[in-house]
Design an enzyme around this catalytic site. Structure first.
Site, short mmCIF file in Angstrom:
data_model
loop_
_atom_site.label_atom_id
_atom_site.label_comp_id
_atom_site.label_asym_id
_atom_site.label_seq_id
_atom_site.Cartn_x
_atom_site.Cartn_y
_atom_site.Cartn_z
N TYR A 21 82.74 5.59 27.59
CA TYR A 21 82.76 6.79 27.41
C TYR A 21 82.32 7.40 26.04
O TYR A 21 82.15 6.91 25.23
CB TYR A 21 84.28 7.51 27.51
CG TYR A 21 84.61 7.97 28.95
CD1 TYR A 21 84.69 9.23 29.27
CD2 TYR A 21 85.05 6.94 29.71
CE1 TYR A 21 85.18 9.59 30.41
CE2 TYR A 21 85.71 7.21 31.15
CZ TYR A 21 85.66 8.64 31.44
OH TYR A 21 86.10 9.18 32.48
N HIS A 150 82.72 3.52 42.38
CA HIS A 150 83.08 4.19 41.45
C HIS A 150 83.94 5.73 41.82
O HIS A 150 84.93 6.05 41.69
CB HIS A 150 82.38 4.84 40.41
CG HIS A 150 82.82 5.64 39.24
ND1 HIS A 150 83.87 5.54 38.42
CD2 HIS A 150 82.65 6.78 39.00
CE1 HIS A 150 84.03 6.44 37.70
NE2 HIS A 150 83.59 7.36 38.11
N HIS A 159 89.11 15.13 41.21
CA HIS A 159 87.79 15.15 41.78
C HIS A 159 87.72 15.37 43.21
O HIS A 159 87.10 16.01 43.79
CB HIS A 159 86.96 13.89 41.57
CG HIS A 159 86.40 13.99 39.96
ND1 HIS A 159 85.77 14.94 39.50
CD2 HIS A 159 86.94 13.10 39.37
CE1 HIS A 159 85.38 14.65 38.30
NE2 HIS A 159 86.10 13.27 38.02
N ASP A 186 88.78 9.53 39.91
CA ASP A 186 89.96 10.22 39.36
C ASP A 186 90.83 9.62 38.62
O ASP A 186 91.27 8.30 38.88
CB ASP A 186 90.58 10.61 40.79
CG ASP A 186 90.18 11.92 41.23
OD1 ASP A 186 89.74 12.80 40.36
OD2 ASP A 186 90.36 12.34 42.59
N HIS A 187 91.52 10.19 37.46
CA HIS A 187 91.99 9.38 36.61
C HIS A 187 93.54 9.37 36.87
O HIS A 187 94.60 10.03 36.31
CB HIS A 187 92.09 10.09 35.21
CG HIS A 187 90.63 9.97 34.76
ND1 HIS A 187 90.16 10.27 33.20
CD2 HIS A 187 89.44 9.60 35.29
CE1 HIS A 187 88.80 9.99 33.23
NE2 HIS A 187 88.38 9.74 34.39
#
Length: 268
Positions: A21, A150, A159, A186-187
């Site tokens: 990131y 991903h 998302h 998506d986290h």
């Protein structure tokens, strides 16, 4: 992860993308490789092959840096290609480069600059990729078929559904009776069952930043599990069984699911 890895005597690890990131890495010698990978996953149980896919944040950096064999020289665990297959005897794992499918990265990149080298012309790249995935799945003789990408196909997280994958990739997975689709993006941690096929959709995107409370409406017939915190998952396979377990960041079990000769049960 180190503790669970030791308890399970794991064979290898998988990253579902967005490996660095916010904008990937700039070269194979970028310090982020050590800061976010080598110096983080130091437990002895995690010194195993580490298979990676690229995420959209990785495409904002130097993609060829992540694909470079130099990283393997710096840390022999690191394995990263765009799309590839890992044969693990009774299970075949198909890694798919999903970022080039998403229209908005091309049409509305905002302030981001994406590294599309090797992807353009886009239509040719995607058509070849879809054909390769379809052929590889058809030719697979493995007991279990797992696809890793991903981006989400089904998700109730921030998302949500990736429409392009739902339209282009999902029919291929359904036609070839894929067992699991595992994604990040998506986290959160998430398990959705398809009502149209036997595919189980597993989101493992809680490796770092988590989005607390960011969940959309869902179909209770499909939703098996959702956790909006940090964590990870494990997958076990044998000739008779495929088993998935989700853990929080402390290694506490949050959700179990398994299928045994296509007879399915689940518990939380």
């Amino acid at each position: 992860m180190g503790k669970i890895g030791k308890d399970l005597n794991i064979d290898f690890l998988i990253s579902t993308g967005d490996n660095f990131y916010d904008d990937g890495i700039i070269s194979p010698y970028d310090s982020q490789f050590q800061d976010s990978f080598t110096n983080i996953y130091t437990a002895s149980s995690l010194q195993k092959p580490w298979y990676n896919v690229l995420g959209n944040h990785d495409y904002r950096g130097n993609v060829y840096a992540q694909l470079s064999p130099i990283l393997r020289d710096l840390d022999c665990r690191w394995i990263c290609l765009r799309s590839y297959v890992v044969n693990a005897e009774i299970v075949d794992i198909f890694f798919v480069d999903t970022t080039p499918f998403v229209d908005k990265y091309f049409d509305e990149p905002k302030d981001h600059v994406y590294d599309w080298r090797g992807v353009l012309p886009r239509n040719k790249y995607l058509n070849n990729l879809l054909t390769d995935v379809d052929v590889a799945l058809q030719e697979s003789m493995a007991k279990w078929k797992i696809v890793v990408g991903h981006h989400t196909i089904k998700s109730v997280g921030h998302h949500g559904v990736t429409i392009e994958l739902e339209k282009q990739l999902l029919p291929i997975l359904e036609a070839n009776e894929v067992d699991l689709y595992i994604n990040g993006h998506d986290h959160c941690l998430e398990h959705i069952s398809s009502i149209n096929s036997g595919i189980q959709f597993m989101t493992s995107g809680g490796g770092s930043k988590a989005w607390k409370g960011d969940v959309n409406d869902y179909n209770p017939q499909e939703m098996r599990f959702y956790y909006d915190g940090q964590g990870f998952m494990s997958v076990y396979t044998s000739e008779a069984e495929l088993r998935v377990v989700f853990y929080d960041g402390f290694g506490r079990i949050l959700h179990r699911w398994s299928t045994c000769k296509k007879a399915v049960y689940s518990d939380i």
